[in-house]
Scaffold this active site. Structure first.
Site, PDB file in Angstrom:
ATOM      1  N   HIS A 111       0.869  -1.206   0.000  1.00 34.51           N
ATOM      2  CA  HIS A 111       0.000   0.000   0.000  1.00 34.51           C
ATOM      3  C   HIS A 111       0.896   1.244   0.000  1.00 34.51           C
ATOM      4  O   HIS A 111       1.700   1.426  -0.909  1.00 34.51           O
ATOM      5  CB  HIS A 111      -0.942  -0.085   1.220  1.00 34.51           C
ATOM      6  CG  HIS A 111      -2.027   0.930   1.287  1.00 34.51           C
ATOM      7  ND1 HIS A 111      -2.393   1.732   0.240  1.00 34.51           N
ATOM      8  CD2 HIS A 111      -2.857   1.268   2.318  1.00 34.51           C
ATOM      9  CE1 HIS A 111      -3.397   2.515   0.613  1.00 34.51           C
ATOM     10  NE2 HIS A 111      -3.700   2.256   1.864  1.00 34.51           N
ATOM     11  N   HIS A 128      -2.445  -2.398  -9.564  1.00 35.33           N
ATOM     12  CA  HIS A 128      -3.386  -1.703  -8.675  1.00 35.33           C
ATOM     13  C   HIS A 128      -4.630  -2.561  -8.527  1.00 35.33           C
ATOM     14  O   HIS A 128      -5.044  -3.241  -9.447  1.00 35.33           O
ATOM     15  CB  HIS A 128      -3.769  -0.335  -9.244  1.00 35.33           C
ATOM     16  CG  HIS A 128      -4.369   0.576  -8.226  1.00 35.33           C
ATOM     17  ND1 HIS A 128      -5.687   0.531  -7.913  1.00 35.33           N
ATOM     18  CD2 HIS A 128      -3.809   1.510  -7.415  1.00 35.33           C
ATOM     19  CE1 HIS A 128      -5.936   1.427  -6.955  1.00 35.33           C
ATOM     20  NE2 HIS A 128      -4.814   2.024  -6.638  1.00 35.33           N
ATOM     21  N   ASP A 171       2.663   5.391  -6.815  1.00 36.90           N
ATOM     22  CA  ASP A 171       3.917   5.294  -6.044  1.00 36.90           C
ATOM     23  C   ASP A 171       5.153   5.169  -6.908  1.00 36.90           C
ATOM     24  O   ASP A 171       6.271   5.231  -6.397  1.00 36.90           O
ATOM     25  CB  ASP A 171       3.833   4.078  -5.105  1.00 36.90           C
ATOM     26  CG  ASP A 171       2.753   4.300  -4.057  1.00 36.90           C
ATOM     27  OD1 ASP A 171       1.821   3.486  -3.993  1.00 36.90           O
ATOM     28  OD2 ASP A 171       2.828   5.321  -3.355  1.00 36.90           O
TER      29      ASP A 171
HETATM   30  C1  SDX Z   1      -1.491   2.096  -3.393  1.00 38.74           C
HETATM   31  O1  SDX Z   1      -6.237   0.830  -3.208  1.00 38.74           O
HETATM   32  C2  SDX Z   1      -5.717   1.974  -3.426  1.00 38.74           C
HETATM   33  O2  SDX Z   1      -6.365   2.880  -3.934  1.00 38.74           O
HETATM   34  C3  SDX Z   1      -4.275   2.115  -3.031  1.00 38.74           C
HETATM   35  C4  SDX Z   1      -3.603   3.409  -3.473  1.00 38.74           C
HETATM   36  C5  SDX Z   1      -4.182   4.595  -2.732  1.00 38.74           C
HETATM   37  O3  SDX Z   1      -4.083   5.712  -3.272  1.00 38.74           O
HETATM   38  O4  SDX Z   1      -4.639   4.399  -1.595  1.00 38.74           O
HETATM   39  O5  SDX Z   1      -3.762   3.608  -4.853  1.00 38.74           O
HETATM   40  C6  SDX Z   1      -2.114   3.412  -3.133  1.00 38.74           C
HETATM   41  O6  SDX Z   1      -1.440   1.282  -2.507  1.00 38.74           O
HETATM   42  C7  SDX Z   1      -0.982   1.792  -4.769  1.00 38.74           C
HETATM   43  C8  SDX Z   1      -0.382   0.337  -4.867  1.00 38.74           C
HETATM   44  C9  SDX Z   1       1.038   0.399  -4.345  1.00 38.74           C
HETATM   45  N1  SDX Z   1       1.579  -0.975  -4.216  1.00 38.74           N
HETATM   46  C10 SDX Z   1       2.544  -1.386  -5.071  1.00 38.74           C
HETATM   47  O7  SDX Z   1       2.987  -0.714  -6.001  1.00 38.74           O
HETATM   48  C11 SDX Z   1       3.098  -2.771  -4.723  1.00 38.74           C
HETATM   49  C12 SDX Z   1       3.234  -3.590  -6.001  1.00 38.74           C
HETATM   50  N2  SDX Z   1       1.906  -3.905  -6.472  1.00 38.74           N
HETATM   51  C13 SDX Z   1       1.341  -5.198  -6.153  1.00 38.74           C
HETATM   52  O8  SDX Z   1       1.666  -5.621  -4.862  1.00 38.74           O
HETATM   53  C14 SDX Z   1      -0.123  -5.293  -6.545  1.00 38.74           C
HETATM   54  O9  SDX Z   1      -0.244  -4.781  -7.792  1.00 38.74           O
HETATM   55  C15 SDX Z   1      -1.182  -4.678  -5.672  1.00 38.74           C
HETATM   56  C16 SDX Z   1      -1.040  -5.056  -4.237  1.00 38.74           C
HETATM   57  C17 SDX Z   1      -1.167  -3.196  -5.789  1.00 38.74           C
HETATM   58  C18 SDX Z   1      -2.492  -5.217  -6.155  1.00 38.74           C
HETATM   59  O10 SDX Z   1      -2.431  -6.604  -5.919  1.00 38.74           O
HETATM   60  P1  SDX Z   1      -3.498  -7.572  -6.566  1.00 38.74           P
HETATM   61  O11 SDX Z   1      -4.864  -7.067  -6.284  1.00 38.74           O
HETATM   62  O12 SDX Z   1      -3.177  -8.989  -6.223  1.00 38.74           O
HETATM   63  O13 SDX Z   1      -3.222  -7.352  -8.108  1.00 38.74           O
HETATM   64  P2  SDX Z   1      -4.038  -8.041  -9.209  1.00 38.74           P
HETATM   65  O14 SDX Z   1      -5.148  -8.864  -8.664  1.00 38.74           O
HETATM   66  O15 SDX Z   1      -4.386  -6.962 -10.180  1.00 38.74           O
HETATM   67  O16 SDX Z   1      -2.933  -9.067  -9.837  1.00 38.74           O
HETATM   68  C19 SDX Z   1      -3.231  -9.623 -11.065  1.00 38.74           C
HETATM   69  C20 SDX Z   1      -1.996 -10.436 -11.447  1.00 38.74           C
HETATM   70  C21 SDX Z   1      -1.553 -11.452 -10.398  1.00 38.74           C
HETATM   71  O17 SDX Z   1      -0.931 -12.496 -11.119  1.00 38.74           O
HETATM   72  P3  SDX Z   1      -1.842 -13.815 -11.545  1.00 38.74           P
HETATM   73  O18 SDX Z   1      -2.275 -14.430 -10.252  1.00 38.74           O
HETATM   74  O19 SDX Z   1      -2.993 -13.273 -12.358  1.00 38.74           O
HETATM   75  O20 SDX Z   1      -0.866 -14.659 -12.336  1.00 38.74           O
HETATM   76  O21 SDX Z   1      -0.862  -9.552 -11.588  1.00 38.74           O
HETATM   77  C22 SDX Z   1       0.162  -9.941 -10.691  1.00 38.74           C
HETATM   78  C23 SDX Z   1      -0.503 -10.737  -9.607  1.00 38.74           C
HETATM   79  O22 SDX Z   1       0.426 -11.632  -9.027  1.00 38.74           O
HETATM   80  N3  SDX Z   1       0.754  -8.703 -10.175  1.00 38.74           N
HETATM   81  C24 SDX Z   1       2.043  -8.401 -10.260  1.00 38.74           C
HETATM   82  C25 SDX Z   1       2.156  -7.113  -9.691  1.00 38.74           C
HETATM   83  N4  SDX Z   1       0.945  -6.684  -9.302  1.00 38.74           N
HETATM   84  C26 SDX Z   1       0.089  -7.683  -9.590  1.00 38.74           C
HETATM   85  N5  SDX Z   1       3.125  -9.082 -10.717  1.00 38.74           N
HETATM   86  C27 SDX Z   1       4.325  -8.456 -10.627  1.00 38.74           C
HETATM   87  N6  SDX Z   1       4.508  -7.207 -10.108  1.00 38.74           N
HETATM   88  C28 SDX Z   1       3.450  -6.516  -9.641  1.00 38.74           C
HETATM   89  N7  SDX Z   1       3.641  -5.298  -9.127  1.00 38.74           N
END
Ligand code: SDX
Length: 393
Positions: free
Chosen positions: A229, A270, A328
């Site tokens: 986050h 996201h 971020d």
């Molecule tokens: C913020 O919610 C908000 O609004 C938050 C925020 C705010 O203003 O409050 O916008 C701020 O928290 C932004 C996010 C910051 N976090 C990061 O940048 C950390 C890296 N991102 C990931 O951890 C991830 O993208 C999340 C946590 C943000 C979202 O996770 P999800 O919901 O599991 O993502 P998804 O369901 O869209 O994933 C789909 C696929 C998955 O793979 P499969 O199971 O389909 O094979 O994409 C993959 C995930 O494993 N994936 C990634 C990835 N993010 C998702 N793979 C590699 N790198 C990534 N960053």
């Protein structure tokens, strides 16, 4: 109802509550604060103008903004006894640990405004939080670097005052540069609110029990700290430093795709946006301007970030999963150019998001139908069974 959570079989936690504050369209990459597009607010409004908009629901008139700024400036100082509380933290405590503790402690100092059912006290507590969070944030930095805490100056605007409290010392004055103040103003607006993200939902759930506003915001700070986050902005810079050079980008892209590897491309992906995060677009453009004006040489980390983004956006894995840079990805590079250290990046996020948190908390608490949030679960533990005496186990 406000704060009511529902779980669907996919274990996807969806917080379903009613709010009139922020609207997001994840597919189209749209973000509106009280109906105003983020692109317009980010470049035309001041952060306190946006704070007023989020809390009261409309843009202020000139007089309303003047009065609001006046009230906020009156509350920027901390109770002097808070300084001894701050001194109790280890010298090398992470600033987020200090922020979480100090914000939670505010209910011990400002308990005269914690009657959550009185709209006037709700307003006073919100004003106090919006006003004091920069002073506390700067104090966490000063504690971390072993410098004396600087008192706020009421002759400075909100963002300039924060920069002053960060970088002035009793021995040397500090005049914030306009480019730095403008960059902070924009970054704080972009981070001010974002619908029902993890930390805002945490604040709502805590508030739904009637907990005091300072405790609720401290809960939001704790949730925001996670690297998935708000902690991501600090993790992006750590990741860029680990990648080190453009030659290593391909290797880290492969690591991010490897399901057996916990490495994630920080600043990418996201929960809601399946398109480019509109805030990331704006920050990316500002990055160029800030680095030109502030940083001496071209910042190699920015070039690396641009190359990482270019490669990732062409990669099938990221394209298929609609993984784009989020808010971020670039913000840390700007904070670093402003002289703010990495361990302060999430504190910056919390400073800005406090406006959104108090707005959601006040919105929820003002609803007559508000009830305590009580998420349910899908139980998959053991069926009922009888106790077995230890001699028979
Ligand atoms: C913020 O919610 C908000 O609004 C938050 C925020 C705010 O203003 O409050 O916008 C701020 O928290 C932004 C996010 C910051 N976090 C990061 O940048 C950390 C890296 N991102 C990931 O951890 C991830 O993208 C999340 C946590 C943000 C979202 O996770 P999800 O919901 O599991 O993502 P998804 O369901 O869209 O994933 C789909 C696929 C998955 O793979 P499969 O199971 O389909 O094979 O994409 C993959 C995930 O494993 N994936 C990634 C990835 N993010 C998702 N793979 C590699 N790198 C990534 N960053």
């Amino acid at each position: 109802d406000a704060g009511f959570f529902t779980y669907d079989p996919g274990f996807m936690a969806t917080a379903s509550c009613h709010s009139a504050i922020t609207f997001i369209d994840g597919e189209k990459g749209v973000l509106l604060y009280r109906g105003y597009p983020i692109e317009q607010l980010a470049t035309k409004a001041s952060f306190l103008e946006v704070a007023y908009l989020l809390f009261y629901g409309n843009l202020p008139s000139e007089q309303e903004l003047d009065d609001f700024e006046g009230v906020i400036m009156q509350h920027t100082m901390l109770n002097e006894n808070l300084k001894s509380f701050l001194d109790g933290f280890r010298y090398d405590a992470h600033p987020m640990a200090v922020l979480c503790g100090v914000v939670g402690s505010l209910s011990a100092f400002y308990h005269d405004s914690i009657d959550v059912h009185d709209p006037r006290y709700r307003e006073v507590s919100a004003h106090r939080l919006i006003a004091k969070i920069p002073t506390i944030a700067a104090a966490t930095y000063k504690h971390n670097v072993g410098e004396p805490i600087m008192y706020p100056r009421n002759d400075l605007r909100y963002c300039a005052n924060f920069l002053y409290m960060m970088f002035a010392t009793p021995c040397a004055d500090y005049e914030p540069r306009l480019i730095a103040e403008k960059a902070l103003n924009l970054l704080f607006i972009l981070h001010a609110d974002h619908e029902q993200n993890a930390s805002t939902s945490t604040v709502r759930l805590a508030g739904s029990s009637g907990a005091n506003p300072f405790a609720c915001i401290a809960a939001g700070v704790a949730s925001l700290w996670g690297p998935a986050h708000g902690g991501a902005n600090e993790a992006v810079l750590d990741m860029l430093a680990e990648i080190g050079s453009v030659e290593n980008v391909a290797k880290f892209i492969e690591k991010a795709k490897d399901k057996d590897d916990p490495f994630r491309l920080m600043g990418f992906g996201h929960r809601v946006y399946k398109n480019y995060d509109p805030r990331a677009k704006i920050i990316r453009e500002v990055c160029h301007q800030v680095l030109e004006e502030l940083a001496d040489a071209k910042n190699p980390l920015f070039d690396l970030a641009l190359e990482l983004e270019r490669i990732a956006l062409e990669d099938e894995y990221f394209v298929e999963r609609k993984l784009y840079p989020n808010v971020d990805f670039y913000s840390g590079i700007i904070y670093q150019a402003l002289g703010i250290p990495r361990n302060m990046f999430t504190v910056m996020f919390a400073l800005a998001r406090t406006v959104g948190w108090v707005s959601h908390w006040a919105e929820m608490m003002s609803e007559p139908s508000m009830r305590i949030g009580r998420p349910r679960q899908i139980y998959h533990g053991p069926q009922v069974r009888d106790y077995v005496p230890i001699s028979k186990r």
